[in-house]
Enzyme design. Sequence first.
Site, mmCIF file in Angstrom:
data_model
loop_
_atom_site.group_PDB
_atom_site.id
_atom_site.type_symbol
_atom_site.label_atom_id
_atom_site.label_comp_id
_atom_site.label_asym_id
_atom_site.label_seq_id
_atom_site.Cartn_x
_atom_site.Cartn_y
_atom_site.Cartn_z
ATOM 1 N N TYR A 141 96.096 44.843 41.505
ATOM 2 C CA TYR A 141 96.853 43.660 41.111
ATOM 3 C C TYR A 141 98.332 43.964 40.911
ATOM 4 O O TYR A 141 99.163 43.075 40.947
ATOM 5 C CB TYR A 141 96.288 43.061 39.809
ATOM 6 C CG TYR A 141 94.908 42.450 39.953
ATOM 7 C CD1 TYR A 141 93.958 43.012 40.787
ATOM 8 C CD2 TYR A 141 94.556 41.306 39.259
ATOM 9 C CE1 TYR A 141 92.700 42.465 40.925
ATOM 10 C CE2 TYR A 141 93.290 40.748 39.390
ATOM 11 C CZ TYR A 141 92.364 41.335 40.223
ATOM 12 O OH TYR A 141 91.118 40.793 40.357
ATOM 13 N N LYS A 191 84.066 53.664 42.767
ATOM 14 C CA LYS A 191 83.653 53.737 44.171
ATOM 15 C C LYS A 191 84.045 55.126 44.642
ATOM 16 O O LYS A 191 84.830 55.315 45.578
ATOM 17 C CB LYS A 191 84.356 52.605 44.954
ATOM 18 C CG LYS A 191 83.887 52.422 46.373
ATOM 19 C CD LYS A 191 82.517 51.798 46.516
ATOM 20 C CE LYS A 191 82.123 51.703 47.980
ATOM 21 N NZ LYS A 191 80.679 51.538 48.191
ATOM 22 N N ASP A 223 78.931 48.938 43.977
ATOM 23 C CA ASP A 223 77.988 48.097 44.731
ATOM 24 C C ASP A 223 76.608 48.129 44.074
ATOM 25 O O ASP A 223 75.937 47.109 43.920
ATOM 26 C CB ASP A 223 77.935 48.475 46.217
ATOM 27 C CG ASP A 223 78.301 49.922 46.500
ATOM 28 O OD1 ASP A 223 78.486 50.685 45.531
ATOM 29 O OD2 ASP A 223 78.402 50.292 47.680
ATOM 30 N N ASP A 247 86.963 42.464 37.145
ATOM 31 C CA ASP A 247 87.146 41.022 37.340
ATOM 32 C C ASP A 247 85.893 40.444 38.014
ATOM 33 O O ASP A 247 85.308 39.452 37.562
ATOM 34 C CB ASP A 247 88.391 40.817 38.230
ATOM 35 C CG ASP A 247 88.897 39.390 38.216
ATOM 36 O OD1 ASP A 247 88.299 38.551 37.527
ATOM 37 O OD2 ASP A 247 89.892 39.110 38.907
ATOM 38 N N ASP A 251 82.486 38.039 36.355
ATOM 39 C CA ASP A 251 82.097 36.701 36.842
ATOM 40 C C ASP A 251 80.603 36.720 37.175
ATOM 41 O O ASP A 251 79.866 35.776 36.884
ATOM 42 C CB ASP A 251 82.875 36.317 38.107
ATOM 43 C CG ASP A 251 84.184 35.589 37.794
ATOM 44 O OD1 ASP A 251 84.705 35.785 36.686
ATOM 45 O OD2 ASP A 251 84.661 34.832 38.653
#
Length: 366
Positions: A141, A191, A223, A247, A251
Amino acid sequence: MDYKIAILPGDGIGPEVISEAVKILKVIEKKYDHSFELLDGIIGGAAIDKYANPIPKETLSVIDKSDAILFGAVGGPKWDDPNAELRPEDGILFLRKSLNLFANLRPIKIFKSLIDSSPIKSDLLNEVDIIVVRELTGGLYFGSPKKRWVTAKGRKAVDTLIYSESEIKRILKVAFQLASSRNQKLASIDKANVLETGRLWRQIATEMSKDYPNVNLEHILVDNASMQIIQNPYKFDVIVSENTFGDILTDEASVLSGSMGMIPSASLSSLNNNSNSKKIKPSLYEPIHGTAPDIAGKGIANPIGMILSVALMLNYSFGLKVEADAIYKSINSSLSLGYRTKDIVSSGYEAISTSKMGDIISDAIE
Ligand code: NAD
């Protein structure tokens, strides 16, 4: 005590849910004999429209005077032109960075009476009580270069995923401390099989775990984590991750609670700098959802994530644990009595409006 709170509603459903948060503050103020001075500020798309700036100096001056910030959400189709110079999101990204709010705490708690509102099987949800620690001021970001340009072979774009050792250490420290104070379980998400930042993250987490021998550290690839959060949610306690993964995973995890509208968050510059003595820079509290353009203006948004953000503010910024607990209990009792907004309604219940839900919860505060 006297507390100054910046109220930044933003766009879409932001103003609708923050009005309910203000109702709650007024009740707490009266019942518990506090003085909350509410300082209004404009941010995001609304501020672009008025000041041609998503975070104008008028708002920065409000923040300067405040002890804590309550924030709704920013953005929406009106400001979504990909070629626009000014973006509503720049307002909140600026605040996170300039106030050094690197630690975003997102508690995923399940209210028992809402278990049927989740699409996940109820036996998987009973014990769920997770806190996600999301790194908030680094990664994709904020990394540079970040741009779009045109080449002879077509358009290109780049975002940069960059993390320094100190950025990783400070967020992991918050996560280890939280895990120590809870059930001594920490899931670190990365990751590392593909990304260099992931390998550095994992290396540092392993090194730091020696300082927290009581905490059981588990490394999980993002994942796999996204699958396990749905398949075995009760196995998680504290989860820590970099900005983008946190983020997305939160959700996803909000589905466990029944709705995105149920989850609050606290953005802090340290886990331990909040007490009755006022801090230099304010922390920021917001629900994890966005501006929900599909339901904005209809008066049907769920205000509970925003109201729980008030409870987090009272707890972390002002040390008012009893008052924060009173809010949690009033939400619990309102849901137990069958009050539901549209997003969490299930068969046998009738949906009530955003404002009615705010009234019910404020009336239930003891
Ligand atoms: P969203 O969170 O706004 O909405 C996703 C879905 O969840 C929608 O169907 C919406 O109706 C529902 N929903 C969200 N909050 C709800 C609530 N309180 N009650 C009931 N239902 C709710 O995500 P989106 O649609 O991807 O994004 C919309 C806009 O919000 C975009 O402009 C995005 O950039 C912005 N956004 C802002 C923030 C922020 O300000 N921190 C965060 C996320 C998204």
